[in-house]
Design a protein around this motif. Structure first.
Motif, PDB file in Angstrom:
ATOM      1  N   UNK A  35      -7.047  -0.793 -12.044  1.00 34.36           N
ATOM      2  CA  UNK A  35      -6.555  -1.582 -13.161  1.00 34.36           C
ATOM      3  C   UNK A  35      -6.374  -0.674 -14.366  1.00 34.36           C
ATOM      4  N   UNK A  36      -5.820  -1.180 -15.443  1.00 35.06           N
ATOM      5  CA  UNK A  36      -5.597  -0.345 -16.623  1.00 35.06           C
ATOM      6  C   UNK A  36      -6.883   0.162 -17.277  1.00 35.06           C
ATOM      7  N   UNK A  37      -8.016  -0.509 -17.031  1.00 36.80           N
ATOM      8  CA  UNK A  37      -9.286  -0.119 -17.652  1.00 36.80           C
ATOM      9  C   UNK A  37     -10.279   0.496 -16.673  1.00 36.80           C
ATOM     10  N   UNK A  38      -9.910   0.566 -15.369  1.00 41.06           N
ATOM     11  CA  UNK A  38     -10.833   1.169 -14.430  1.00 41.06           C
ATOM     12  C   UNK A  38     -10.649   0.682 -13.007  1.00 41.06           C
ATOM     13  N   UNK A  39     -11.518   1.194 -12.153  1.00 40.35           N
ATOM     14  CA  UNK A  39     -11.473   0.890 -10.722  1.00 40.35           C
ATOM     15  C   UNK A  39     -12.884   0.811 -10.166  1.00 40.35           C
ATOM     16  N   UNK A  40     -13.144  -0.241  -9.413  1.00 41.57           N
ATOM     17  CA  UNK A  40     -14.398  -0.389  -8.681  1.00 41.57           C
ATOM     18  C   UNK A  40     -14.093  -0.228  -7.200  1.00 41.57           C
ATOM     19  N   UNK A  41     -14.683   0.798  -6.575  1.00 41.93           N
ATOM     20  CA  UNK A  41     -14.541   1.023  -5.133  1.00 41.93           C
ATOM     21  C   UNK A  41     -15.866   0.634  -4.492  1.00 41.93           C
ATOM     22  N   UNK A  42     -15.791  -0.295  -3.527  1.00 45.49           N
ATOM     23  CA  UNK A  42     -16.994  -0.812  -2.867  1.00 45.49           C
ATOM     24  C   UNK A  42     -16.929  -0.491  -1.378  1.00 45.49           C
ATOM     25  N   UNK A  74     -12.347  -2.963  -1.592  1.00 45.44           N
ATOM     26  CA  UNK A  74     -13.466  -2.850  -0.650  1.00 45.44           C
ATOM     27  C   UNK A  74     -12.998  -2.059   0.563  1.00 45.44           C
ATOM     28  N   UNK A  75     -13.838  -1.128   0.995  1.00 48.92           N
ATOM     29  CA  UNK A  75     -13.522  -0.269   2.137  1.00 48.92           C
ATOM     30  C   UNK A  75     -14.619  -0.423   3.179  1.00 48.92           C
ATOM     31  N   UNK A  76     -14.213  -0.595   4.434  1.00 45.59           N
ATOM     32  CA  UNK A  76     -15.146  -0.722   5.552  1.00 45.59           C
ATOM     33  C   UNK A  76     -15.031   0.549   6.392  1.00 45.59           C
ATOM     34  N   UNK A  77     -16.121   1.306   6.465  1.00 40.16           N
ATOM     35  CA  UNK A  77     -16.113   2.603   7.153  1.00 40.16           C
ATOM     36  C   UNK A  77     -17.005   2.660   8.384  1.00 40.16           C
ATOM     37  N   UNK A  78     -17.655   1.563   8.738  1.00 44.44           N
ATOM     38  CA  UNK A  78     -18.514   1.577   9.927  1.00 44.44           C
ATOM     39  C   UNK A  78     -17.700   1.760  11.208  1.00 44.44           C
ATOM     40  N   UNK A  79     -18.373   2.196  12.248  1.00 38.42           N
ATOM     41  CA  UNK A  79     -17.762   2.339  13.571  1.00 38.42           C
ATOM     42  C   UNK A  79     -17.743   0.963  14.248  1.00 38.42           C
ATOM     43  N   UNK A  80     -16.563   0.312  14.330  1.00 36.66           N
ATOM     44  CA  UNK A  80     -16.522  -1.032  14.909  1.00 36.66           C
ATOM     45  C   UNK A  80     -16.759  -1.048  16.420  1.00 36.66           C
ATOM     46  N   UNK A  81     -16.657   0.107  17.074  1.00 31.44           N
ATOM     47  CA  UNK A  81     -16.970   0.158  18.502  1.00 31.44           C
ATOM     48  C   UNK A  81     -18.452  -0.151  18.721  1.00 31.44           C
ATOM     49  N   UNK A  82     -19.284   0.287  17.795  1.00 33.85           N
ATOM     50  CA  UNK A  82     -20.731   0.030  17.889  1.00 33.85           C
ATOM     51  C   UNK A  82     -21.128  -1.275  17.193  1.00 33.85           C
ATOM     52  N   UNK A 106      -9.637  -0.718   5.980  1.00 30.24           N
ATOM     53  CA  UNK A 106     -10.325  -0.109   7.123  1.00 30.24           C
ATOM     54  C   UNK A 106     -10.212   1.409   7.033  1.00 30.24           C
ATOM     55  N   UNK A 107     -11.368   2.078   7.027  1.00 28.93           N
ATOM     56  CA  UNK A 107     -11.453   3.541   7.019  1.00 28.93           C
ATOM     57  C   UNK A 107     -11.854   3.981   8.425  1.00 28.93           C
ATOM     58  N   UNK A 108     -10.909   3.871   9.348  1.00 30.95           N
ATOM     59  CA  UNK A 108     -11.209   4.107  10.760  1.00 30.95           C
ATOM     60  C   UNK A 108     -11.721   5.520  11.034  1.00 30.95           C
ATOM     61  N   UNK A 109     -11.146   6.509  10.366  1.00 35.56           N
ATOM     62  CA  UNK A 109     -11.560   7.912  10.588  1.00 35.56           C
ATOM     63  C   UNK A 109     -12.875   8.244   9.890  1.00 35.56           C
ATOM     64  N   UNK A 110     -13.295   7.416   8.963  1.00 34.83           N
ATOM     65  CA  UNK A 110     -14.486   7.597   8.135  1.00 34.83           C
ATOM     66  C   UNK A 110     -14.340   8.753   7.138  1.00 34.83           C
ATOM     67  N   UNK A 111     -13.149   9.321   7.036  1.00 35.59           N
ATOM     68  CA  UNK A 111     -12.920  10.441   6.121  1.00 35.59           C
ATOM     69  C   UNK A 111     -13.007  10.017   4.662  1.00 35.59           C
ATOM     70  N   UNK A 112     -12.555   8.815   4.349  1.00 36.76           N
ATOM     71  CA  UNK A 112     -12.594   8.356   2.955  1.00 36.76           C
ATOM     72  C   UNK A 112     -14.045   8.186   2.512  1.00 36.76           C
ATOM     73  N   UNK A 180     -24.322   3.696   6.507  1.00 34.37           N
ATOM     74  CA  UNK A 180     -23.002   3.625   7.136  1.00 34.37           C
ATOM     75  C   UNK A 180     -23.173   4.035   8.595  1.00 34.37           C
ATOM     76  N   UNK A 181     -22.516   3.314   9.473  1.00 39.10           N
ATOM     77  CA  UNK A 181     -22.631   3.573  10.919  1.00 39.10           C
ATOM     78  C   UNK A 181     -21.598   4.619  11.319  1.00 39.10           C
TER      79      UNK A 181
END
Length: 185
Positions: A35-42, A74-82, A106-112, A180-181
């Motif tokens: 946003x113009x005043x900031x960013x919240x990454x969860x 919101x970013x989900x980085x867990x391994x969904x296979x597990x 979805x952060x499938x590679x978990x790099x983010x 994080x898984x």
């Protein structure tokens, strides 16, 4: 389940860029979410009891922050296979059920997650308008159970201060959550 606390805020660290698929079918980049005043990454997920305990409060706070010019993602980085509860299809279902007012990615590679230095769910990174880190703390006193009504809204108050001044509070209480898984290397 391993419980972890987030590290101390590394004030001024630039928000890493990303390009991740959202449950809405779009590819989202960091600047699309700010946003113009900031960013919240969860960093959140569906199955974690710490996230479930604060999900409604996350929604409340992100909606209020939007009115102050702070965007959220919101970013989900867990391994969904597990952890099948964290699959992309289940992410879509949860975002729809709770009417997420922010992109859920979805952060499938978990790099983010690795570039941000995320360690647990929930893990909150609050940035000012220059995308410099100003907050790395908890939402409130909740743990695996929701804290009583009326407790201090650490995340909201910190991000309100960031929106108004560009600086986060010096004193920050770490967030706590499930690790994080990570995929096996």
């Amino acid at each position: 389940m391993v419980s972890l606390e987030t590290p101390v805020c590394d004030f001024g660290r630039e928000a890493p860029d990303f390009a991740l698929p959202g449950v809405d079918g779009q590819i989202w980049r960091r600047d699309d979410c700010a946003g113009p005043k900031g960013l919240l990454v969860m960093f959140i997920c569906n199955h974690c009891p710490y996230v479930q305990a604060v999900r409604e409060r996350i929604l409340r706070d992100t909606r209020e922050l939007m009115t102050l010019g702070v965007g959220s993602v919101a970013i989900m980085s867990n391994d969904p296979a597990e952890y099948p509860e964290d699959s992309f299809e289940n992410m879509k279902a949860v975002a729809l059920e709770y009417d997420f007012p922010f992109p859920y990615l979805m952060d499938e590679s978990q790099e983010v997650a690795k570039r941000f230095g995320a360690v647990c769910t929930p893990d909150f990174f609050g940035y000012n308008s220059a995308l410099e880190l100003q907050y790395r703390g908890r939402l409130d006193e909740s743990r695996k159970e929701t804290a009583p009504e009326g407790v201090r809204r650490d995340l909201f108050e910190a991000m309100k201060q960031v929106a108004e001044t560009g600086r986060g509070p010096e004193h920050q209480v770490p967030s706590m959550g499930c690790s994080i898984k990570w995929r096996d290397a």
